[in-house]
Design a protein around this motif. Structure first.
Motif, PDB file in Angstrom:
ATOM      1  N   VAL A  78     -50.358  15.387 -45.046  1.00 36.55           N
ATOM      2  CA  VAL A  78     -49.494  16.874 -45.100  1.00 36.55           C
ATOM      3  C   VAL A  78     -49.742  18.133 -44.209  1.00 36.55           C
ATOM      4  O   VAL A  78     -50.748  18.509 -43.783  1.00 36.55           O
ATOM      5  CB  VAL A  78     -49.441  17.114 -46.184  1.00 36.55           C
ATOM      6  CG1 VAL A  78     -50.413  17.220 -46.920  1.00 36.55           C
ATOM      7  CG2 VAL A  78     -48.234  18.449 -46.214  1.00 36.55           C
ATOM      8  N   ASN A  79     -48.729  17.831 -42.997  1.00 35.68           N
ATOM      9  CA  ASN A  79     -48.779  18.848 -42.271  1.00 35.68           C
ATOM     10  C   ASN A  79     -48.388  20.300 -43.127  1.00 35.68           C
ATOM     11  O   ASN A  79     -47.127  20.863 -43.988  1.00 35.68           O
ATOM     12  CB  ASN A  79     -47.793  19.194 -40.593  1.00 35.68           C
ATOM     13  CG  ASN A  79     -47.809  19.878 -40.096  1.00 35.68           C
ATOM     14  OD1 ASN A  79     -47.753  21.217 -39.969  1.00 35.68           O
ATOM     15  ND2 ASN A  79     -47.736  20.275 -38.706  1.00 35.68           N
ATOM     16  N   ILE A  80     -49.169  21.778 -42.951  1.00 34.77           N
ATOM     17  CA  ILE A  80     -49.879  22.687 -43.697  1.00 34.77           C
ATOM     18  C   ILE A  80     -49.344  23.685 -42.898  1.00 34.77           C
ATOM     19  O   ILE A  80     -50.587  24.289 -41.694  1.00 34.77           O
ATOM     20  CB  ILE A  80     -49.907  22.849 -45.246  1.00 34.77           C
ATOM     21  CG1 ILE A  80     -50.408  22.030 -45.928  1.00 34.77           C
ATOM     22  CG2 ILE A  80     -50.418  24.409 -45.714  1.00 34.77           C
ATOM     23  CD1 ILE A  80     -51.137  21.781 -47.426  1.00 34.77           C
ATOM     24  N   SER A  81     -48.794  24.822 -42.496  1.00 30.72           N
ATOM     25  CA  SER A  81     -48.657  25.877 -41.515  1.00 30.72           C
ATOM     26  C   SER A  81     -49.287  25.172 -40.376  1.00 30.72           C
ATOM     27  O   SER A  81     -49.973  26.226 -39.592  1.00 30.72           O
ATOM     28  CB  SER A  81     -49.350  26.765 -42.182  1.00 30.72           C
ATOM     29  OG  SER A  81     -48.259  27.277 -42.535  1.00 30.72           O
ATOM     30  N   GLY A  82     -48.847  24.542 -39.086  1.00 26.39           N
ATOM     31  CA  GLY A  82     -49.741  23.637 -38.368  1.00 26.39           C
ATOM     32  C   GLY A  82     -50.538  22.356 -38.396  1.00 26.39           C
ATOM     33  O   GLY A  82     -51.311  21.901 -37.527  1.00 26.39           O
ATOM     34  N   ASP A  83     -51.131  23.035 -39.552  1.00 29.76           N
ATOM     35  CA  ASP A  83     -52.406  22.062 -39.550  1.00 29.76           C
ATOM     36  C   ASP A  83     -52.023  20.838 -40.896  1.00 29.76           C
ATOM     37  O   ASP A  83     -51.489  20.624 -41.238  1.00 29.76           O
ATOM     38  CB  ASP A  83     -53.704  22.564 -40.562  1.00 29.76           C
ATOM     39  CG  ASP A  83     -54.419  24.184 -39.774  1.00 29.76           C
ATOM     40  OD1 ASP A  83     -54.290  23.409 -38.307  1.00 29.76           O
ATOM     41  OD2 ASP A  83     -54.072  25.229 -40.777  1.00 29.76           O
ATOM     42  N   VAL A  84     -52.809  19.668 -40.315  1.00 27.46           N
ATOM     43  CA  VAL A  84     -52.661  18.408 -40.603  1.00 27.46           C
ATOM     44  C   VAL A  84     -53.327  18.202 -41.452  1.00 27.46           C
ATOM     45  O   VAL A  84     -54.600  17.458 -40.901  1.00 27.46           O
ATOM     46  CB  VAL A  84     -52.509  17.289 -39.801  1.00 27.46           C
ATOM     47  CG1 VAL A  84     -52.073  16.095 -40.427  1.00 27.46           C
ATOM     48  CG2 VAL A  84     -51.154  17.619 -38.703  1.00 27.46           C
ATOM     49  N   TYR A  85     -53.351  17.887 -42.626  1.00 27.32           N
ATOM     50  CA  TYR A  85     -54.371  17.707 -43.467  1.00 27.32           C
ATOM     51  C   TYR A  85     -54.162  15.747 -43.532  1.00 27.32           C
ATOM     52  O   TYR A  85     -53.173  15.702 -44.181  1.00 27.32           O
ATOM     53  CB  TYR A  85     -54.859  18.377 -44.942  1.00 27.32           C
ATOM     54  CG  TYR A  85     -54.505  19.400 -44.538  1.00 27.32           C
ATOM     55  CD1 TYR A  85     -56.087  19.566 -45.422  1.00 27.32           C
ATOM     56  CD2 TYR A  85     -53.864  21.221 -44.628  1.00 27.32           C
ATOM     57  CE1 TYR A  85     -56.870  21.530 -44.664  1.00 27.32           C
ATOM     58  CE2 TYR A  85     -54.800  22.134 -44.018  1.00 27.32           C
ATOM     59  CZ  TYR A  85     -56.118  22.699 -44.713  1.00 27.32           C
ATOM     60  OH  TYR A  85     -56.575  23.675 -44.664  1.00 27.32           O
ATOM     61  N   ALA A  86     -55.055  15.398 -44.797  1.00 28.26           N
ATOM     62  CA  ALA A  86     -55.264  14.048 -44.672  1.00 28.26           C
ATOM     63  C   ALA A  86     -56.644  13.815 -45.986  1.00 28.26           C
ATOM     64  O   ALA A  86     -58.010  14.471 -45.362  1.00 28.26           O
ATOM     65  CB  ALA A  86     -54.963  12.588 -43.344  1.00 28.26           C
TER      66      ALA A  86
ATOM     67  N   SER B  75     -56.364  30.727 -44.458  1.00 34.76           N
ATOM     68  CA  SER B  75     -57.585  30.336 -45.172  1.00 34.76           C
ATOM     69  C   SER B  75     -58.031  28.911 -45.798  1.00 34.76           C
ATOM     70  O   SER B  75     -59.272  29.117 -45.702  1.00 34.76           O
ATOM     71  CB  SER B  75     -57.171  30.670 -47.024  1.00 34.76           C
ATOM     72  OG  SER B  75     -57.149  31.999 -47.661  1.00 34.76           O
ATOM     73  N   GLY B  76     -57.258  28.445 -44.481  1.00 36.42           N
ATOM     74  CA  GLY B  76     -57.483  27.224 -44.801  1.00 36.42           C
ATOM     75  C   GLY B  76     -57.754  26.626 -45.778  1.00 36.42           C
ATOM     76  O   GLY B  76     -56.928  26.708 -46.819  1.00 36.42           O
ATOM     77  N   LEU B  77     -58.401  25.342 -46.439  1.00 36.01           N
ATOM     78  CA  LEU B  77     -58.468  25.181 -47.709  1.00 36.01           C
ATOM     79  C   LEU B  77     -58.486  25.591 -48.677  1.00 36.01           C
ATOM     80  O   LEU B  77     -59.657  26.146 -48.862  1.00 36.01           O
ATOM     81  CB  LEU B  77     -59.482  23.562 -47.533  1.00 36.01           C
ATOM     82  CG  LEU B  77     -59.338  23.201 -49.319  1.00 36.01           C
ATOM     83  CD1 LEU B  77     -57.996  21.860 -49.469  1.00 36.01           C
ATOM     84  CD2 LEU B  77     -60.006  22.087 -49.093  1.00 36.01           C
TER      85      LEU B  77
ATOM     86  N   ASN C 203     -57.275  18.151 -38.714  1.00 33.83           N
ATOM     87  CA  ASN C 203     -56.600  17.566 -37.653  1.00 33.83           C
ATOM     88  C   ASN C 203     -58.101  17.096 -36.836  1.00 33.83           C
ATOM     89  O   ASN C 203     -57.976  17.121 -35.942  1.00 33.83           O
ATOM     90  CB  ASN C 203     -57.199  19.461 -36.970  1.00 33.83           C
ATOM     91  CG  ASN C 203     -56.028  19.975 -37.962  1.00 33.83           C
ATOM     92  OD1 ASN C 203     -54.881  20.014 -37.951  1.00 33.83           O
ATOM     93  ND2 ASN C 203     -56.548  21.644 -38.114  1.00 33.83           N
ATOM     94  N   GLY C 204     -58.059  16.090 -38.389  1.00 34.36           N
ATOM     95  CA  GLY C 204     -58.888  14.551 -36.910  1.00 34.36           C
ATOM     96  C   GLY C 204     -60.683  15.096 -37.802  1.00 34.36           C
ATOM     97  O   GLY C 204     -61.434  13.635 -37.849  1.00 34.36           O
ATOM     98  N   LYS C 205     -61.689  16.364 -38.694  1.00 38.58           N
ATOM     99  CA  LYS C 205     -62.316  16.933 -37.816  1.00 38.58           C
ATOM    100  C   LYS C 205     -62.523  16.602 -40.049  1.00 38.58           C
ATOM    101  O   LYS C 205     -61.736  16.865 -40.847  1.00 38.58           O
ATOM    102  CB  LYS C 205     -62.557  18.077 -38.039  1.00 38.58           C
ATOM    103  CG  LYS C 205     -64.201  17.576 -38.439  1.00 38.58           C
ATOM    104  CD  LYS C 205     -64.256  19.561 -38.146  1.00 38.58           C
ATOM    105  CE  LYS C 205     -65.669  20.448 -38.265  1.00 38.58           C
ATOM    106  NZ  LYS C 205     -66.197  21.411 -38.053  1.00 38.58           N
TER     107      LYS C 205
END
Length: 721
Positions: A642-650, A665-667, A681-683
């Motif tokens: 899911v893309n949340i405000s430009g950050d992709v979380y998987a 805040s991030g997560l 974002n791949g990390k």
């Protein structure tokens, strides 16, 4: 040497920083929080022998996940048999509380009331011709009553005579009540032979003969039912029940078309003495005359019949709700103000079957904290019911012939804030299954592991921006277009639920509600010109079928448009609820609509976006929920992205995952059953050495990670939180 000391100091500082930034803890399993896990328990006579119910309770407490059990009488048991049930309930509830389980009492309405004068009656009419002497004979047979044992008597109600000018029309100067010239012989409870001797003054007239079929249920317009429920509650008041419920409360005597076949039509109407008194007090007209007016109109005055149907149906629908509201208030007073009140009053879960005659389709208006439905009620309806109530969760009671569909639906529904009220423990009926079967226990426990994490996370309901409002007035009145007259004497050609479902399946999540909620003031327009229902704000409205709209509803549409609201409108309107001609007024409303006429394609013109998440949905609070059935059935790994405000979380999980994050805040919060890995974002942010249920929160820059692992052997392989 100095370099070695410096390295140790740096390592110590980093370790201290990590210890501050993260806190890892373990639990054996996540306990349930915030919302109960509900099971329906059939109490039948076999459980009352030798305290078998306590042994059954031991099994439920040991093997099942429920935190609230609703007791319901079955197979001949009676909760109104106080001498038998009082000691049972005392021991059962005490034992359940020792296990930490809550118990609710469910009572059925009094469907065996033999009191004739106060009973609910079905009025059925037939048109016959009087001869030149003003005489006629009519043999009436009871019909439309689903359960023959609940029919008490069939008798004459009213007879009106008039000169018929066309089908459904009469010369008003000839209309007269000739009931006094009629006699009735009652050879059996399901028949009446009516003789009319009205004299030559009535020769050649048409007679409309109305027969009353007495049913074994007390009228919903007096207090017999309410007092009966209250008496039972008072009798059990020393038993510390944690909930009270009525299941599918309403007029449950109408025949079902699915049982009668495709040629079946229903043309009965509910009536009682108390209903007639209440109607006259509210509307100033005798109810028997209103019933006649729902079938005939004076020549050239269609509005008389229009209005009679509008007023009768609108009033009739309030009966079940009246009893529910009063009874639930009694429950709070007698049992306790904080008890769980339920359950659903949905009966056969459709806008166009016998439902309107059973419960008035008042699902959105039940006086409950949690919205509640059952069986295969559509998701748009359930979202509307949920948002019309106070809690951020709603319950859908469900059962099937076999277990797998129950598990599938229960997990899928979690995605949209719906919890399952499981039906039923100790169910021994044909074509059903007992929730204590091993396959059911195992399967439900897998789903409820997910449900407990979701309850702990406690997100809002889904982020739904489209409100679909349907005209209840148009649904309940087909006249004067006979082509729209449906099986159950309503307009069943509108396709209301079908349109909402079509939009949902196209990705436009929506909440479906009736125009009733405008009249009651539950649905309003806020200062920003947006519709608000119980705190839920929408960006656009699809308004279906405004014919016979009430003044409050017309004002609502006009106000919404004047404030720039985005509106799609489907259907026409030439008369309001009081049968005033509103052709020009509605034309103005229609022409100002953002989109004229219903279409899936037109929804995009309202500025709405589709839900494109695979296996997931966004909540109004910004969190995202994902569910996957195959992963819990095959013990495999599911994935989400899911893309949340430009950050992709998987992430990787089994069953359910929920995430809340933002750019700043991030997560912020995360939970998953069978969690393996979370990536941004791949990390990799977090990866475990084995799958485990996980719950992560953050506060003041510190992350708190809780894993469900009594052995404490499951640990992070990678931790970059």
């Amino acid at each position: 040497m100095k370099k070695a000391v410096f390295f140790v100091i740096v390592l110590f500082c980093l370790s201290a920083q990590f210890a501050y930034a993260q806190q890892l803890s373990y639990v054996e399993r996540f306990d349930n929080e915030n919302h109960p896990e509900i099971g329906y328990w059939f109490i039948s006579p076999d459980l009352l022998q030798n305290d078998e119910y306590l042994k059954n309770l031991d099994t439920i407490a040991r093997e099942c996940p429920y935190t609230l059990l609703f007791l319901t009488e079955r197979a001949g048991a009676s909760f109104y048999d106080y001498d038998v049930m009082h000691p049972v309930f005392k021991k059962l509830v005490a034992k359940a509380h020792e296990y930490g389980l809550k118990v609710g009492l469910q009572l059925w309405g009094n469907y065996k009331d033999k009191q004739i004068e106060g009973s609910q009656r079905m009025i059925v009419g037939e048109e016959i011709q009087l001869d030149d002497a003003g005489n006629a004979s009519y043999a009436a047979s009871a019909k439309y009553i689903r359960f023959p044992d609940r029919l008490l008597k069939t008798d004459l109600f009213k007879v009106y005579a008039f000169k018929k000018t066309a089908d459904g029309f009469y010369d008003p100067s000839t209309l007269k009540d000739i009931t006094q010239y009629c006699t009735a012989m009652l050879p059996a409870k399901d028949s009446a032979v009516i003789k009319i001797n009205a004299g030559t003054a009535s020769k050649g007239l048409t007679a409309y003969v109305m027969v009353q079929e007495y049913c074994s249920q007390s009228s919903m317009w007096d207090d017999v039912e309410i007092n009966g429920f209250a008496e039972a509650m008072k009798t059990y008041s020393d038993v510390p029940f944690d909930g009270f419920a009525m299941d599918e409360y309403g007029n449950k005597f109408v025949e079902r078309s699915v049982e009668r076949g495709p040629d079946f039509i229903f043309r009965g109407q509910w009536y009682s003495n108390a209903m007639a008194d209440a109607y006259k007090k509210q509307n100033g007209q005798p109810l028997d005359m209103v019933l006649f007016n729902t079938r005939y109109a004076p020549q050239g005055k269609l509005e008389v019949r229009m209005k009679a149907i509008n007023y009768y149906m609108d009033f009739m629908r309030q009966g079940p709700l009246r009893v529910q509201a009063a009874t639930y208030q009694k429950a709070r007073e007698i049992i306790g103000k904080d008890i769980f009140i339920g359950i659903h009053d949905t009966y056969h879960n459709s806008l166009v079957n016998d439902e309107i005659w059973a419960n008035g389709i008042a699902w959105w208006r039940q006086p409950l904290v949690y919205g509640q439905t059952d069986e295969k009620t559509s998701l748009p309806v359930r979202m509307g019911v949920a948002m019309a109530h106070y809690k951020n969760v709603m319950y859908n009671q469900y059962y099937d012939k076999v277990f797998p569909p129950v598990q599938e639906k229960a997990l899928f529904d979690l995605r949209y804030g719906v919890r399952t009220h499981y039906h039923a423990l100790h169910d021994k009926r044909p074509n059903r299954f007992d929730l204590q079967m091993p396959v059911a226990i195992d399967g439900i426990n897998k789903v409820e592991r997910c449900s407990r994490l979701l309850n702990k996370f406690n997100p809002s309901l889904p982020d739904i921006k489209l409100l679909v409002v349907f005209g209840m007035e148009a649904l309940q009145n087909w006249y004067p277009d006979f082509s729209k007259r449906g099986t159950y004497d309503i307009n069943d050609k509108l396709g209301i639920d079908e349109k909402a479902i079509e939009l949902w399946n196209a990705g436009y999540l929506n909440a479906l509600v009736p125009s009733d909620l405008i009249t009651t003031g539950q649905l309003k327009i806020n200062e920003d010109g947006k519709p608000v229902l119980n705190g839920h704000t929408f960006d656009a409205i699809l308004y279906l079928n405004p014919q016979y709209a009430k003044e409050a509803q017309l004002n609502f549409l006009e106000t919404y448009e004047n404030k720039g609201g985005k509106l799609m409108i489907e259907g026409s309107a030439d008369h309001d609820f009081n049968t005033n001609n509103i052709t020009e007024r509605f034309k103005t409303i229609y022409n100002k609509a953002t989109v004229k006429g219903y279409s899936v394609e037109g929804i995009g013109k309202l500025g709405l976006l589709k839900n494109r998440l695979e296996d997931g949905a966004k909540n109004a609070d910004g969190s995202y929920v994902f569910t996957n059935l195959a992963s819990i059935r095959t013990d495999s790994i599911a994935s989400f992205s899911v893309n949340i405000s430009g950050d992709v979380y998987a992430g990787q999980y089994k069953g359910l995952a929920i995430i809340d994050a933002d750019k700043k805040s991030g997560l912020k919060k995360f939970a998953a059953a069978g969690f393996v890995q979370l990536v941004k974002n791949g990390k990799t942010l977090l990866q475990l050495n084995e799958p485990a249920d996980v719950f992560i929160t953050s506060k003041n820059g510190q992350y708190f990670i809780t894993l469900a692992d009594a052995s404490k052997k499951i640990t992070p392989l990678i931790n970059n939180l």
